[in-house]
Write a protein that holds these residues in place. Structure first.
Motif, PDB file in Angstrom:
ATOM      1  N   SER A 189       0.834  -1.208   0.000  1.00 29.20           N
ATOM      2  CA  SER A 189       0.000   0.000   0.000  1.00 29.20           C
ATOM      3  C   SER A 189       0.867   1.257   0.000  1.00 29.20           C
ATOM      4  CB  SER A 189      -0.899   0.018   1.246  1.00 29.20           C
ATOM      5  OG  SER A 189      -1.673  -1.159   1.309  1.00 29.20           O
ATOM      6  N   THR A 190       0.221   2.369  -0.215  1.00 29.48           N
ATOM      7  CA  THR A 190       0.978   3.634  -0.299  1.00 29.48           C
ATOM      8  C   THR A 190       1.485   4.072   1.064  1.00 29.48           C
ATOM      9  OG1 THR A 190      -0.648   4.268  -1.935  1.00 29.48           O
ATOM     10  CG2 THR A 190       0.890   5.967  -1.233  1.00 29.48           C
ATOM     11  N   SER A 191       0.574   4.120   2.023  1.00 27.70           N
ATOM     12  CA  SER A 191       1.009   4.568   3.351  1.00 27.70           C
ATOM     13  C   SER A 191       0.793   3.418   4.335  1.00 27.70           C
ATOM     14  CB  SER A 191       0.314   5.870   3.742  1.00 27.70           C
ATOM     15  OG  SER A 191      -1.088   5.799   3.594  1.00 27.70           O
ATOM     16  N   GLY A 192      -0.207   3.512   5.197  1.00 27.47           N
ATOM     17  CA  GLY A 192      -0.351   2.464   6.209  1.00 27.47           C
ATOM     18  C   GLY A 192      -1.303   1.336   5.860  1.00 27.47           C
ATOM     19  N   GLY A 193      -1.843   1.317   4.635  1.00 28.67           N
ATOM     20  CA  GLY A 193      -2.703   0.216   4.219  1.00 28.67           C
ATOM     21  C   GLY A 193      -4.119   0.262   4.758  1.00 28.67           C
ATOM     22  N   PHE A 194      -4.592   1.437   5.171  1.00 26.99           N
ATOM     23  CA  PHE A 194      -5.950   1.547   5.724  1.00 26.99           C
ATOM     24  C   PHE A 194      -7.018   1.139   4.701  1.00 26.99           C
ATOM     25  CE2 PHE A 194      -5.876   4.738   9.528  1.00 26.99           C
ATOM     26  CZ  PHE A 194      -4.981   3.920  10.185  1.00 26.99           C
ATOM     27  N   ARG A 253      -4.541  -1.108  -4.596  1.00 27.12           N
ATOM     28  CA  ARG A 253      -3.555  -0.548  -3.662  1.00 27.12           C
ATOM     29  C   ARG A 253      -2.542   0.305  -4.408  1.00 27.12           C
ATOM     30  NH1 ARG A 253      -2.949  -6.326  -1.124  1.00 27.12           N
ATOM     31  NH2 ARG A 253      -4.898  -6.320   0.051  1.00 27.12           N
ATOM     32  N   LYS A 254      -1.988   1.237  -3.728  1.00 30.65           N
ATOM     33  CA  LYS A 254      -0.972   2.162  -4.218  1.00 30.65           C
ATOM     34  C   LYS A 254      -1.594   3.352  -4.954  1.00 30.65           C
ATOM     35  CE  LYS A 254       3.061   0.784  -2.973  1.00 30.65           C
ATOM     36  NZ  LYS A 254       4.181   0.115  -3.582  1.00 30.65           N
ATOM     37  N   SER A 255      -1.141   4.521  -4.579  1.00 33.89           N
ATOM     38  CA  SER A 255      -1.572   5.743  -5.258  1.00 33.89           C
ATOM     39  C   SER A 255      -0.904   5.814  -6.619  1.00 33.89           C
ATOM     40  CB  SER A 255      -1.166   6.960  -4.445  1.00 33.89           C
ATOM     41  OG  SER A 255      -1.924   6.999  -3.269  1.00 33.89           O
ATOM     42  N   LYS A 256      -1.738   6.022  -7.630  1.00 33.77           N
ATOM     43  CA  LYS A 256      -1.205   6.268  -8.969  1.00 33.77           C
ATOM     44  C   LYS A 256      -1.438   7.753  -9.186  1.00 33.77           C
ATOM     45  CE  LYS A 256      -2.897   1.967  -8.695  1.00 33.77           C
ATOM     46  NZ  LYS A 256      -3.950   1.568  -7.708  1.00 33.77           N
ATOM     47  N   TYR A 257      -0.375   8.508  -9.301  1.00 34.98           N
ATOM     48  CA  TYR A 257      -0.532   9.967  -9.265  1.00 34.98           C
ATOM     49  C   TYR A 257      -0.885  10.547 -10.634  1.00 34.98           C
ATOM     50  CZ  TYR A 257       0.884   9.773  -4.429  1.00 34.98           C
ATOM     51  OH  TYR A 257       0.924   9.497  -3.086  1.00 34.98           O
ATOM     52  N   LEU A 258      -1.967  10.025 -11.190  1.00 40.63           N
ATOM     53  CA  LEU A 258      -2.565  10.559 -12.407  1.00 40.63           C
ATOM     54  C   LEU A 258      -4.073  10.418 -12.239  1.00 40.63           C
ATOM     55  CD1 LEU A 258      -0.601   9.118 -15.473  1.00 40.63           C
ATOM     56  CD2 LEU A 258      -0.510  11.431 -14.550  1.00 40.63           C
ATOM     57  N   GLN A 259      -4.820  11.278 -12.909  1.00 37.36           N
ATOM     58  CA  GLN A 259      -6.274  11.149 -12.816  1.00 37.36           C
ATOM     59  C   GLN A 259      -6.713   9.874 -13.538  1.00 37.36           C
ATOM     60  OE1 GLN A 259      -8.528  14.454 -14.440  1.00 37.36           O
ATOM     61  NE2 GLN A 259     -10.044  14.104 -12.854  1.00 37.36           N
ATOM     62  N   GLY A 309      -5.422   9.485   4.061  1.00 41.18           N
ATOM     63  CA  GLY A 309      -4.217  10.200   3.656  1.00 41.18           C
ATOM     64  C   GLY A 309      -2.985   9.612   4.330  1.00 41.18           C
ATOM     65  N   ASP A 310      -1.847  10.171   3.987  1.00 38.42           N
ATOM     66  CA  ASP A 310      -0.607   9.830   4.681  1.00 38.42           C
ATOM     67  C   ASP A 310      -0.648  10.530   6.044  1.00 38.42           C
ATOM     68  OD1 ASP A 310       0.657   8.619   2.324  1.00 38.42           O
ATOM     69  OD2 ASP A 310       0.656  10.660   1.548  1.00 38.42           O
ATOM     70  N   LEU A 311      -0.050   9.901   7.022  1.00 35.54           N
ATOM     71  CA  LEU A 311      -0.067  10.524   8.360  1.00 35.54           C
ATOM     72  C   LEU A 311       1.084  11.542   8.461  1.00 35.54           C
ATOM     73  CD1 LEU A 311      -1.247  10.806  11.126  1.00 35.54           C
ATOM     74  CD2 LEU A 311      -0.213   8.664  11.799  1.00 35.54           C
TER      75      LEU A 311
HETATM   76  C1  FAD Z   1      -3.644  11.948  -6.951  1.00 35.26           C
HETATM   77  C2  FAD Z   1      -3.466  11.690  -5.471  1.00 35.26           C
HETATM   78  C3  FAD Z   1      -3.044  12.714  -4.641  1.00 35.26           C
HETATM   79  C4  FAD Z   1      -2.861  12.487  -3.269  1.00 35.26           C
HETATM   80  N1  FAD Z   1      -2.453  13.514  -2.471  1.00 35.26           N
HETATM   81  C5  FAD Z   1      -2.315  13.301  -1.147  1.00 35.26           C
HETATM   82  C6  FAD Z   1      -1.933  14.357  -0.274  1.00 35.26           C
HETATM   83  O1  FAD Z   1      -1.692  15.480  -0.689  1.00 35.26           O
HETATM   84  N2  FAD Z   1      -1.829  14.116   1.075  1.00 35.26           N
HETATM   85  C7  FAD Z   1      -2.094  12.874   1.582  1.00 35.26           C
HETATM   86  O2  FAD Z   1      -1.994  12.705   2.794  1.00 35.26           O
HETATM   87  N3  FAD Z   1      -2.468  11.858   0.778  1.00 35.26           N
HETATM   88  C8  FAD Z   1      -2.590  12.029  -0.563  1.00 35.26           C
HETATM   89  N4  FAD Z   1      -2.987  10.998  -1.369  1.00 35.26           N
HETATM   90  C9  FAD Z   1      -3.420   9.746  -0.736  1.00 35.26           C
HETATM   91  C10 FAD Z   1      -2.276   8.809  -0.343  1.00 35.26           C
HETATM   92  O3  FAD Z   1      -1.323   8.762  -1.380  1.00 35.26           O
HETATM   93  C11 FAD Z   1      -2.796   7.390  -0.098  1.00 35.26           C
HETATM   94  O4  FAD Z   1      -3.644   6.994  -1.131  1.00 35.26           O
HETATM   95  C12 FAD Z   1      -3.565   7.281   1.168  1.00 35.26           C
HETATM   96  O5  FAD Z   1      -2.696   7.580   2.232  1.00 35.26           O
HETATM   97  C13 FAD Z   1      -4.141   5.862   1.354  1.00 35.26           C
HETATM   98  O6  FAD Z   1      -3.112   4.977   1.513  1.00 35.26           O
HETATM   99  P1  FAD Z   1      -3.382   3.459   1.911  1.00 35.26           P
HETATM  100  O7  FAD Z   1      -2.044   2.868   2.247  1.00 35.26           O
HETATM  101  O8  FAD Z   1      -4.472   3.367   2.908  1.00 35.26           O
HETATM  102  O9  FAD Z   1      -4.062   2.943   0.581  1.00 35.26           O
HETATM  103  P2  FAD Z   1      -3.622   2.151  -0.700  1.00 35.26           P
HETATM  104  O10 FAD Z   1      -3.776   0.699  -0.509  1.00 35.26           O
HETATM  105  O11 FAD Z   1      -2.374   2.634  -1.243  1.00 35.26           O
HETATM  106  O12 FAD Z   1      -4.914   2.473  -1.621  1.00 35.26           O
HETATM  107  C14 FAD Z   1      -4.945   3.393  -2.542  1.00 35.26           C
HETATM  108  C15 FAD Z   1      -6.365   3.954  -2.659  1.00 35.26           C
HETATM  109  O13 FAD Z   1      -6.247   5.079  -3.481  1.00 35.26           O
HETATM  110  C16 FAD Z   1      -7.074   4.953  -4.622  1.00 35.26           C
HETATM  111  N5  FAD Z   1      -6.349   5.508  -5.745  1.00 35.26           N
HETATM  112  C17 FAD Z   1      -5.086   5.211  -6.139  1.00 35.26           C
HETATM  113  N6  FAD Z   1      -4.752   5.942  -7.202  1.00 35.26           N
HETATM  114  C18 FAD Z   1      -5.834   6.708  -7.493  1.00 35.26           C
HETATM  115  C19 FAD Z   1      -6.120   7.647  -8.513  1.00 35.26           C
HETATM  116  N7  FAD Z   1      -5.242   7.978  -9.435  1.00 35.26           N
HETATM  117  N8  FAD Z   1      -7.332   8.221  -8.500  1.00 35.26           N
HETATM  118  C20 FAD Z   1      -8.267   7.904  -7.590  1.00 35.26           C
HETATM  119  N9  FAD Z   1      -8.054   7.029  -6.591  1.00 35.26           N
HETATM  120  C21 FAD Z   1      -6.844   6.440  -6.560  1.00 35.26           C
HETATM  121  C22 FAD Z   1      -7.355   3.462  -4.785  1.00 35.26           C
HETATM  122  O14 FAD Z   1      -8.563   3.260  -5.469  1.00 35.26           O
HETATM  123  C23 FAD Z   1      -7.392   3.024  -3.335  1.00 35.26           C
HETATM  124  O15 FAD Z   1      -8.638   3.333  -2.792  1.00 35.26           O
HETATM  125  C24 FAD Z   1      -3.134  11.202  -2.744  1.00 35.26           C
HETATM  126  C25 FAD Z   1      -3.550  10.168  -3.584  1.00 35.26           C
HETATM  127  C26 FAD Z   1      -3.724  10.401  -4.933  1.00 35.26           C
HETATM  128  C27 FAD Z   1      -4.185   9.263  -5.819  1.00 35.26           C
END
Ligand code: FAD
Length: 415
Positions: free
Chosen positions: A89-94, A134-140, A287-289
């Motif tokens: 996951s991107t941050s803590g896997g919530f 899982r994982k943030s994909k930083y594109l719309q 979000g990220d913590l």
């Molecule tokens: C474009 C973008 C900008 C972000 N900006 C911030 C920020 O400024 N500050 C901050 O604290 N966190 C930001 N985040 C959120 C952060 O990166 C994590 O997604 C969040 O902390 C959840 O992490 P996780 O470990 O729980 O989830 P993960 O298991 O990593 O799950 C990712 C979740 O994000 C969704 N997701 C992934 N990519 C996209 C996408 N391109 N469009 C829509 N949904 C998506 C998935 O559907 C899933 O629900 C951003 C995320 C995105 C996609």
């Protein structure tokens, strides 16, 4: 942002979030999405098919903003106890843990998946298909037919979790008619805005050329077990003979973060985002913590990542509580939780040099573009990130507080 209007009525790009609610609301299939010269997609109406019924305008969250929730009821910080989930996951896997809690008796989960360099939304039955979200994909992401699929699933009595950016939650809610749906859990990510896809395409071309391969995928925040691993970008490339290999770059040397976070290449609507307020549309905001080392160092995830969840509705809070057994964490004071989350309070600031930067992105080769616009990390920053920084401070802090106290807190927190 005007209450009435929207891009289809005004042609003002700042009023189009790219959520695609209008596309899916059109029963005639008269609306498609087309990328402009900056790479952002906007609706285009086929006048030959359009009957002027106005469904597209009614589904647009810029013309008809959905009702917001009151400010968050609670903020919870921590991470998933399952190390595999956290690693993927991107941050803590919530996100994964909340999906498990909401869909424990079965359900459909919607989220964004990587498709090469592109990002698409799709649905998957829980639990089988949710790993790809899982994982943030930083594109719309491209929405496809997801809002319609959500509507059909809810009509069929299914439980649904829909995840996305705040504007995509807004698009879904307006599409569904704005009223609450008991079987729908809306989960959004805190969003710093979406960057131009032109950057990633330019980067992929440049990297492929340099390394003699084709970029197949990008992990924007790969966790590779090193001590400053929280934000490594990893690309997977393929050589002409089929050999697959990887490339990695630390966050502090990666121009993507520098250029994007200077707000030079974001979508025009992101600078006026009406959803960047504490009053949210989703049940839960993830979000990220950020600030973990300052106001809750006991939750520092040893660089494995830590998340924050804002529970905006009673339903969101119940789901978080149901997920508690799979989480390490505790509730947080609201003031610092909001203070360290800029996009929970206001839209990103406009950068007066954005237009110049976007023009360069279109015209300059990638190397000179990056040299002109990316800020290089200074010695102070590098010292704090690699030699003496948050991780070391948290380590000292935790030693001072004593392991016993932390263990006591942990046993009482997650339930
Ligand atoms: C474009 C973008 C900008 C972000 N900006 C911030 C920020 O400024 N500050 C901050 O604290 N966190 C930001 N985040 C959120 C952060 O990166 C994590 O997604 C969040 O902390 C959840 O992490 P996780 O470990 O729980 O989830 P993960 O298991 O990593 O799950 C990712 C979740 O994000 C969704 N997701 C992934 N990519 C996209 C996408 N391109 N469009 C829509 N949904 C998506 C998935 O559907 C899933 O629900 C951003 C995320 C995105 C996609």
């Amino acid at each position: 942002m005007k209450e009435e209007g929207g891009y289809l009525a005004t042609g003002d790009k700042a009023q189009c979030f790219g959520c695609e609610a209008c596309v899916q609301a059109c029963s005639r299939g008269a609306i498609g999405m087309l990328a402009d010269e900056e790479g952002f997609r906007y609706p285009v109406v086929d006048r030959a098919k359009c009957v002027g019924c106005g469904q597209c305008r009614r589904a647009c969250p810029a013309s008809r903003p959905p009702k917001r929730n009151p400010p968050p009821l609670a903020a919870f910080g921590g991470y998933a106890l399952d190390g595999t989930i956290r690693g993927e996951s991107t941050s803590g896997g919530f996100f994964s843990v909340l999906a498990d809690a909401w869909c424990s008796g079965g359900g459909l989960v919607f989220g964004a998946v990587a498709d090469g360099l592109a990002v698409r939304h799709c649905g998957a039955e829980h639990p089988g298909g949710i790993g790809r979200f899982r994982k943030s994909k930083y594109l719309q992401s491209e929405m496809g037919g997801c809002y319609r699929e959500v509507r059909a699933a809810l009509a069929g009595g299914k439980r649904v979790l829909f995840s996305g950016t705040p504007c995509q939650i807004a698009g879904l809610k307006t599409f569904l008619g704005g009223t609450g749906k008991p079987d729908l859990l809306a989960v959004e990510v805190v969003c710093e805005g979406v960057p131009s896809p032109l950057y990633i395409h330019g980067f992929a071309e440049w990297l492929g050329h340099r390394l003699g391969g084709t970029v197949r995928s990008i992990d924007y925040r790969f966790k590779d077990g090193r001590r400053w691993d929280f934000q490594v970008m990893k690309a997977t490339l393929e050589k002409p003979d089929g050999t697959v290999f990887g490339w990695k770059q630390d966050r502090w040397f990666n121009p993507f973060w520098s250029i994007w976070l200077q707000h030079l290449i974001s979508r025009p609507s992101c600078y006026q985002c009406p959803f960047a307020t504490p009053e949210r549309l989703a049940d839960i905001t993830l979000g990220d913590l950020w600030g973990v080392h300052l106001y809750c160092p006991e939750l520092y995830g040893r660089n494995g990542g830590a998340s924050i969840a804002f529970c905006n509705t009673g339903k969101g809070l119940e789901v978080l509580k149901a997920a508690g057994h799979a989480l390490h964490g505790h509730f947080l004071p609201m003031e610092p939780a909001l203070r360290y989350q800029g996009p929970m309070r206001r839209a990103i600031a406009g950068n007066p040099r954005r237009e110049e930067c976007m023009a360069d992105l279109r015209t300059l080769p990638f190397g000179p573009f990056v040299r002109k616009w990316a800020e290089k990390p200074g010695p102070r920053l590098l010292f704090s990130k690699y030699v003496w920084g948050n991780r070391q401070k948290v380590w000292c802090w935790n030693r001072l507080r004593g392991k016993k106290k932390i263990a006591e807190e942990r046993s009482g927190e997650a339930g």
